[in-house]
Design a protein around this motif. Structure first.
Motif, mmCIF file in Angstrom:
data_model
loop_
_atom_site.group_PDB
_atom_site.id
_atom_site.type_symbol
_atom_site.label_atom_id
_atom_site.label_comp_id
_atom_site.label_asym_id
_atom_site.label_seq_id
_atom_site.Cartn_x
_atom_site.Cartn_y
_atom_site.Cartn_z
ATOM 1 N N PRO A 152 6.571 -9.501 41.242
ATOM 2 C CA PRO A 152 5.455 -9.023 42.079
ATOM 3 C C PRO A 152 5.645 -7.584 42.553
ATOM 4 C CG PRO A 152 6.080 -11.248 42.719
ATOM 5 C CD PRO A 152 7.137 -10.761 41.766
ATOM 6 N N CYS A 153 6.907 -7.177 42.760
ATOM 7 C CA CYS A 153 7.171 -5.779 43.133
ATOM 8 C C CYS A 153 6.686 -4.835 42.039
ATOM 9 C CB CYS A 153 8.668 -5.555 43.352
ATOM 10 S SG CYS A 153 9.421 -6.502 44.670
ATOM 11 N N VAL A 154 7.015 -5.158 40.797
ATOM 12 C CA VAL A 154 6.629 -4.290 39.682
ATOM 13 C C VAL A 154 5.115 -4.283 39.519
ATOM 14 C CG1 VAL A 154 7.022 -3.734 37.263
ATOM 15 C CG2 VAL A 154 8.824 -4.850 38.584
ATOM 16 N N MET A 155 4.489 -5.448 39.707
ATOM 17 C CA MET A 155 3.024 -5.502 39.642
ATOM 18 C C MET A 155 2.404 -4.585 40.687
ATOM 19 S SD MET A 155 2.305 -9.584 39.153
ATOM 20 C CE MET A 155 3.082 -10.537 37.846
ATOM 21 N N GLY A 156 2.911 -4.662 41.911
ATOM 22 C CA GLY A 156 2.379 -3.811 42.973
ATOM 23 C C GLY A 156 2.600 -2.342 42.702
ATOM 24 N N LEU A 157 3.762 -1.994 42.178
ATOM 25 C CA LEU A 157 4.066 -0.600 41.867
ATOM 26 C C LEU A 157 3.141 -0.068 40.775
ATOM 27 C CD1 LEU A 157 5.790 1.964 42.001
ATOM 28 C CD2 LEU A 157 7.408 0.861 40.430
ATOM 29 N N LEU B 108 -3.837 -8.807 45.115
ATOM 30 C CA LEU B 108 -2.706 -9.091 44.236
ATOM 31 C C LEU B 108 -1.715 -10.017 44.928
ATOM 32 C CD1 LEU B 108 -1.146 -8.473 41.561
ATOM 33 C CD2 LEU B 108 -0.051 -6.598 42.800
ATOM 34 N N TYR B 109 -1.491 -9.792 46.193
ATOM 35 C CA TYR B 109 -0.594 -10.631 46.991
ATOM 36 C C TYR B 109 -1.084 -12.080 47.025
ATOM 37 C CZ TYR B 109 1.973 -12.148 51.203
ATOM 38 O OH TYR B 109 2.766 -12.814 52.106
ATOM 39 N N LEU B 110 -2.372 -12.278 47.248
ATOM 40 C CA LEU B 110 -2.948 -13.626 47.238
ATOM 41 C C LEU B 110 -2.803 -14.273 45.864
ATOM 42 C CD1 LEU B 110 -6.221 -13.054 49.303
ATOM 43 C CD2 LEU B 110 -4.097 -14.135 50.062
ATOM 44 N N ILE C 203 -9.397 -9.305 39.971
ATOM 45 C CA ILE C 203 -10.078 -8.525 41.014
ATOM 46 C C ILE C 203 -9.181 -7.381 41.489
ATOM 47 C CG2 ILE C 203 -10.974 -8.616 43.374
ATOM 48 C CD1 ILE C 203 -11.820 -11.531 42.769
ATOM 49 N N ALA C 204 -7.883 -7.672 41.667
ATOM 50 C CA ALA C 204 -6.942 -6.626 42.081
ATOM 51 C C ALA C 204 -6.854 -5.525 41.028
ATOM 52 C CB ALA C 204 -5.568 -7.243 42.317
#
Length: 321
Positions: A52-57, A198-200, A254-255
């Motif tokens: 999830p960190c890499v996705m957010g980055l 993205l978090y959800l 959506i994100a």
């Protein structure tokens, strides 16, 4: 007739550890109980915290169309932080669950209930890992630092969740996907709505894979009164997993849209293939699901490393379009 030779299991090996893992094979003997306490012999948890960190980055980079060497450091720091904070969180979990773990077949071989590590020793080990994680966190922007500190709250609560709710997997999702918010903010120094969506998405993904994981312990959990979505859903598990699958894909899409709406159409479409392809891997897991077979359950759970890697390939590719 000579019996075939078998390789004995390393002394103190945890029952659900990956066979031939580096901790049991190569780590200095004195460090093994503590590395087992951190689940270093079971790396899937580190992956599920890191992805999830890499996705957010990557989505943050797509959103503002900016990349620098600092982003490489964010990636490395998130990897190190995932290893350390997963280790600290697992240590805390095993401290609080030591009496429960001693009653469950799969977990009674863990370092604390098996007597390999004392509780005071575990506390010191947990604080050391957390301190190292904090030192890494302090290299980020101030907003990201505060987010990282706030992440301690769900980590502290999670081990107790199964005592008061049938949905402890929600609390795990809240804790395990915090990196999506942190890494987005570490890149951009602000938190935007696509990161929250993205978090959800990550939370519903966690509900998917950890429900599968929890089916391993449902009989022991029922005997000692521990709650889980596996026990709650029972024979309706496939229906709930399909709901989580759809929610994960839609929320991630959506994100992605929010992060790429100001980029080229080609870049957006390519990035949107990521959630779709991830959904197919989740569907494959459902097709192979057998909630009464522990070997199948652990194999499907561990396959979620690949589930999370799939969208990253498309997010990374979209950066160059």
């Amino acid at each position: 007739m000579t019996e075939p030779r078998t390789t004995p299991e390393p002394e103190g090996q945890v029952s659900d550890a990956v066979q031939g893992n580096w901790v049991d094979q190569w780590a200095p003997e004195i460090t093994r109980p503590y590395l087992r306490l951190s689940r270093a012999d079971r790396p899937i948890g580190t992956w599920l915290l890191f992805l999830p960190c890499v996705m957010g980055l990557l989505l943050s980079m797509l959103s503002n169309n900016r990349a620098s060497l600092h982003d490489l450091w964010i990636l490395i720091a998130c990897g190190l932080g995932a290893f350390l904070m997963r280790g600290a969180g697992c240590t805390w979990n095993d401290i609080t669950d030591r009496k429960i773990d001693a009653k469950v077949a799969r977990t009674r071989s863990r370092p604390i209930p098996s007597g390999q590590v004392t509780v005071p020793g575990a506390v010191i080990w947990m604080l050391l890992q957390a301190l190292l994680g904090l030192l890494i966190l302090l290299t980020f922007y101030a907003n990201a630092i505060w987010l990282g500190i706030l992440a301690i709250v769900p980590v502290l609560i999670y081990p107790f969740a199964k005592r008061f709710t049938w949905w402890p997997q929600v609390f795990l999702g809240i804790a395990f996907n915090w990196g999506a918010l942190l890494a987005w903010t570490a890149h951009s120094n602000n938190l935007a709505w696509p990161a929250l969506v993205l978090y959800l998405s990550g939370i519903t993904w966690t509900l998917f894979y950890d429900t599968i994981y929890a089916h391993q312990d449902k009989e022991d959990d029922a005997l000692i009164g521990v709650k889980s979505t596996a026990r709650l859903f029972a024979h309706n598990t496939p229906r709930w997993l399909m709901f989580f699958l759809i929610a994960t894909v839609l929320l991630m899409a959506i994100a992605v849209y929010g992060a790429t709406k100001d980029r080229s159409m080609l870049s957006m479409v390519f990035a949107l293939i990521g959630p779709w392809a991830m959904g197919w891997h989740l569907q494959w897991q459902m097709q192979n699901l057998d909630t009464e077979n522990p070997d199948v359950l652990i194999r499907l759970f561990r396959s979620n490393r690949n589930t999370g890697l799939i969208p990253l390939l498309f997010f990374a590719g979209a950066l160059f379009m």
